[in-house]
Structures are given as C-alpha cells and as structure tokens.
Design an enzyme around this catalytic site. Structure first.
Site, PDB file in Angstrom:
ATOM      1  N   ASP A 180       2.329   9.593   8.650  1.00  0.00           N
ATOM      2  CA  ASP A 180       1.650   8.827   7.317  1.00  0.00           C
ATOM      3  C   ASP A 180       2.263   9.654   6.239  1.00  0.00           C
ATOM      4  OD1 ASP A 180      -2.043   7.947   6.806  1.00  0.00           O
ATOM      5  OD2 ASP A 180      -0.131   7.860   5.533  1.00  0.00           O
ATOM      6  N   HIS A 206       0.780   4.788   8.099  1.00  0.00           N
ATOM      7  CA  HIS A 206      -0.667   4.627   7.577  1.00  0.00           C
ATOM      8  C   HIS A 206      -1.868   3.937   8.147  1.00  0.00           C
ATOM      9  CE1 HIS A 206      -3.729   5.937   4.340  1.00  0.00           C
ATOM     10  NE2 HIS A 206      -3.537   4.587   3.861  1.00  0.00           N
ATOM     11  N   SER A 245      -8.593   4.675   5.075  1.00  0.00           N
ATOM     12  CA  SER A 245      -7.815   5.254   3.668  1.00  0.00           C
ATOM     13  C   SER A 245      -8.705   5.677   2.490  1.00  0.00           C
ATOM     14  CB  SER A 245      -6.835   4.413   3.172  1.00  0.00           C
ATOM     15  OG  SER A 245      -5.715   4.900   2.532  1.00  0.00           O
TER      16      SER A 245
HETATM   17  O1  XP7 Z   1      -3.767  -1.216   4.997  1.00  0.00           O
HETATM   18  C1  XP7 Z   1      -3.562  -0.669   4.101  1.00  0.00           C
HETATM   19  C2  XP7 Z   1      -3.261  -1.655   2.588  1.00  0.00           C
HETATM   20  C3  XP7 Z   1      -3.647  -0.617   1.636  1.00  0.00           C
HETATM   21  C4  XP7 Z   1      -3.645   0.829   2.227  1.00  0.00           C
HETATM   22  C5  XP7 Z   1      -4.881   1.809   1.727  1.00  0.00           C
HETATM   23  C6  XP7 Z   1      -4.348   2.404   0.296  1.00  0.00           C
HETATM   24  C7  XP7 Z   1      -5.300   3.401   0.396  1.00  0.00           C
HETATM   25  O2  XP7 Z   1      -6.432   3.441   0.140  1.00  0.00           O
HETATM   26  N1  XP7 Z   1      -4.670   4.783  -0.264  1.00  0.00           N
HETATM   27  C8  XP7 Z   1      -3.152   5.083  -0.180  1.00  0.00           C
HETATM   28  C9  XP7 Z   1      -2.747   5.564  -1.641  1.00  0.00           C
HETATM   29  C10 XP7 Z   1      -3.426   6.790  -1.856  1.00  0.00           C
HETATM   30  C11 XP7 Z   1      -2.948   7.422  -3.279  1.00  0.00           C
HETATM   31  O3  XP7 Z   1      -3.873   8.713  -3.380  1.00  0.00           O
HETATM   32  C12 XP7 Z   1      -3.801   8.952  -4.625  1.00  0.00           C
HETATM   33  C13 XP7 Z   1      -2.722   8.312  -5.727  1.00  0.00           C
HETATM   34  C14 XP7 Z   1      -2.760   9.049  -7.141  1.00  0.00           C
HETATM   35  C15 XP7 Z   1      -3.488  10.191  -7.278  1.00  0.00           C
HETATM   36  F1  XP7 Z   1      -3.401  10.488  -8.474  1.00  0.00           F
HETATM   37  C16 XP7 Z   1      -4.417  10.890  -6.533  1.00  0.00           C
HETATM   38  C17 XP7 Z   1      -4.476  10.099  -5.225  1.00  0.00           C
HETATM   39 CL1  XP7 Z   1      -5.698  10.939  -3.964  1.00  0.00          CL
HETATM   40  C18 XP7 Z   1      -5.058   6.676  -1.872  1.00  0.00           C
HETATM   41  C19 XP7 Z   1      -5.583   5.928  -0.630  1.00  0.00           C
HETATM   42  N2  XP7 Z   1      -4.003   0.552   3.677  1.00  0.00           N
END
Ligand code: XP7
Length: 304
Positions: free
Chosen positions: A240, A270, A123
């Site tokens: 996802d 995800h 992620s």
């Molecule tokens: O197991 C696990 C526990 C935690 C999870 C990981 C979560 C993680 O890292 N994410 C998911 C959400 C994603 C939101 O993205 C944005 C939001 C607002 C914005 F303005 C621009 C972007 Cl790009 C970023 C990446 N996995």
C-alpha cells in the site's frame, strides 16, 4: 419544510434532495445516503465510512454481500464528497465527519434499538471509524478497517514536508498539493479505470488545509490508540503506497483490545476491496465472517 417559493436544495449534480435519500447535518448541509435493507428481520446494523475523494456508491457490492447475511447496511457521502453538499474534498474540522457519522448511526439505532452496530471504514473512512468508535467506546460490536489511515506515509510526511505544509497552511490554505495517484489504488486496472471514470469521485489536487485536517486526525488517533479496547479487524496490503501498513501494525500492537485481528495481504495495494479478484473476494469473506461471528447471541437464542 422549506419556506414557500424557496428553490429546492439540489445536489452538486443538480438533483433536488427531495428526490434523494438524505440527512441534513448539524450545519444544515444535505448528505446523500444509501441503504441496503435485508428482506427479513435484520441481525445487525453496519455503517460504511468511505475514503477521501470517493463516495459510498463503490461499496454497493460489499453492502449487497452483507445484506445476504441479514445485515442492514447504511452509508452517506461525507461532506464535500459525491452527491453531498460541501466544498469538494475539504473540511473545516475533521470532527465534522465523526459528528455526521454519529448522527446517521443514532438515527438508524433509533429505528432499530435492539440491533448491534458495526462500522466498516476504508482509508480516511478508517480514521473516521476509529475516532467515531473512540467517542462511543461501548456502542459498537466491532469495527472493520480496510487499509485505514492511521499514520502518515513517512515518504510523503518527512519533517520538512510537514513543516512546509504547516507554513503554507497559514499562508495559502487553498493551495493544492498532489492528487491521489489512482495507479496505487489497485493492481486491477479495470478498477483503476472505473475510479478515474467515476465523475462522483474528486480528481483534483488535495488542498493544504485538507492535508492539515488529515494530519490532525492522525495525531488524535496516536493519542487514542493506547485506550482502544473495542473489537476490531484490520485488513491491509503490504504494498500500500497511500496509507502505510505501519499504521495498522502499530494499532494492532499497541491497542489493549483483547479482541483484535490483523490480516496482511502480500502485495496488496490500497483499495483491497477493489484489488485483484482473489483479494477482493477474500476481503469480503473475511469481513462478513468476522462481523457475523461478532453478532452477540440474542437473549431469545440463549433462552432456547
Ligand atoms: O478506493 C479508494 C478511492 C479513494 C481512496 C481513499 C483515499 C484516502 O482516503 N486516503 C489516501 C490518501 C491519504 C493522504 O494522506 C495525507 C495527505 C496529505 C497530508 F498532508 C496528510 C495526509 Cl494523512 C489520505 C487517505 N480509496
């Protein structure tokens, strides 16, 4: 050594860092570290980069598996996450995550100068891994990306929402948007419950300023992808809802790397490594096989 009489620096949970494995980053912040060292001679180093709002503890099962293959695994909680110092799930500049990762990687390389180095990122940790490998294109034997953040989710990043986020960032950067909906993490409700119950995870809303940093990282990756030539493995679920699979498809289709593989998990959510048991098992098998197959034969083996 801290000056005499100074109170010991403590983790957000109140534990003195003198009692915890840690590194101190370039801004003087203490980052909690974890190490999984194989019994015998390690064959390679593997750095694990966790995602937004979580920490490196949930990667223990993956790291234990990698350790069985004589891989030396290491990780830290990024600034503002888990047992590390820093404002919770916030960062002044995304580059800090990459700088700290390179600091930890360089430390481990200095201890094991002859070992190849891999990165595994999930992620936001996938975005950190991609940009870290882009800064040192020749340094990594391979990068494994589990549902990496490569592109914005088009539903959540409509031009209007991006415009509003940029406007709000100037006006109220500490304003929070929605939080990560844990139901989209995994189809295995035990994993969702474990995530919700883990107090080392950040369950608050995402700050606009943090969202802006994520957007900046997405824009940097878009510029870098046409020059990615290092080996990588992409694993992504097509259900996802947190990191759109189109980002992984775009990276796989547009990078000039001659050693790239993408594996799509039908219906996968995800956190694939924590999805239904058969998926989590497949993910572990895929990444351990890919990494071990990408360990260069050492000169001694070739000499035999
Ligand atoms: O197991 C696990 C526990 C935690 C999870 C990981 C979560 C993680 O890292 N994410 C998911 C959400 C994603 C939101 O993205 C944005 C939001 C607002 C914005 F303005 C621009 C972007 Cl790009 C970023 C990446 N996995």
């Amino acid at each position: 050594m801290p000056e005499p009489g100074a109170a010991p620096r403590r983790s957000p949970q109140g534990v003195p860092y003198s009692d915890l494995p840690h590194i101190v980053n370039a801004d003087g912040l203490h980052l909690f570290c974890r190490y999984w060292e194989p019994a015998g001679q390690p064959r390679a180093l593997v750095f694990i980069a966790h995602g937004a709002g979580e920490h490196c503890g949930p990667y223990d099962e993956m790291a234990q598996k990698l350790k069985e293959f004589s891989l030396l695994v290491f990780a830290h909680d990024h600034v503002g996450h888990g047992q590390s110092e820093g404002d919770r799930m916030n960062i002044k500049d995304f580059q800090i995550y990459i700088r700290d990762s390179l600091q930890h990687i360089d430390l481990m390389k200095s201890r094991h100068p002859d070992l190849p180095v891999f990165i595994v990122g999930h992620s936001m940790g996938g975005a950190i891994s991609i940009l870290t490998a882009c800064e040192r294109p020749g340094d990594f034997a391979g990068v494994v990306l589990i549902a990496p953040l490569v592109q914005m989710n088009p539903e959540s990043a409509t031009p209007f929402k991006v415009f509003m986020a940029k406007l709000l960032n100037h006006m109220v950067p500490s304003l929070t948007m929605g939080s990560i909906e844990s139901k989209w993490l995994s189809r295995d409700k035990r994993q969702v419950e474990a995530y919700d119950a883990d107090e080392l995870n950040y369950h608050g809303g995402m700050r606009v300023s943090f969202g802006m940093q994520l957007m900046a990282a997405v824009e940097r990756m878009e510029r870098e992808i046409p020059s990615i030539s290092w080996p990588f493995l992409l694993l992504h679920g097509d259900a996802d809802k947190l990191c759109d699979i189109r980002g992984s498809r775009m990276m796989h289709d547009n990078s000039p790397s001659t050693d790239k593989k993408i594996k799509i998990y039908e219906g996968g959510y995800h956190a694939l490594h924590h999805d239904l048991p058969e998926v989590a098992e497949s993910v572990l098998k895929e990444l351990t096989t890919w990494i071990t197959e990408h360990i260069p034969a050492t000169t001694s083996q070739e000499a035999q």
